[in-house]
Design a protein around this motif. Structure first.
Motif: not given
Length: 90
Positions: A29-39, A1-9
């Protein structure tokens, strides 16, 4: 499922530093990730600011030793180590 995620460091100070916080948020950073993909996410850090701690007298200090850089805050977190060594040059 596509969605956004906040990457915390986070940074974690060397374990022998008395009074240091458990961890410190040094980037996100907030990133949008398509299903089965990486960023790929890039963080530009300032070593003196990102790994410093504030002591009880409000002084900003950069402790020598092994710091930990942690990506994420939950079950799937990853980490790596970074060391700061200081020498006295006369």
């Amino acid at each position: 499922m596509d969605g956004s995620h906040v990457v915390l460091l986070y940074s974690v100070a060397p374990t022998d530093i008395i009074g240091a916080p458990i961890k410190r948020l040094i980037g996100f950073q907030r990133v949008f990730i398509k299903s089965r993909k990486t960023v790929q996410v890039r963080f530009d850090l300032n070593g003196c600011k990102s790994f410093s701690i504030i002591d009880k007298d409000a002084n900003e200090l950069l402790p020598a030793g092994e710091h930990l850089v942690v990506v994420g805050d939950g079950y799937e977190k990853i980490s790596t180590k970074i060391s700061f060594q200081f020498t006295n040059i006369n």
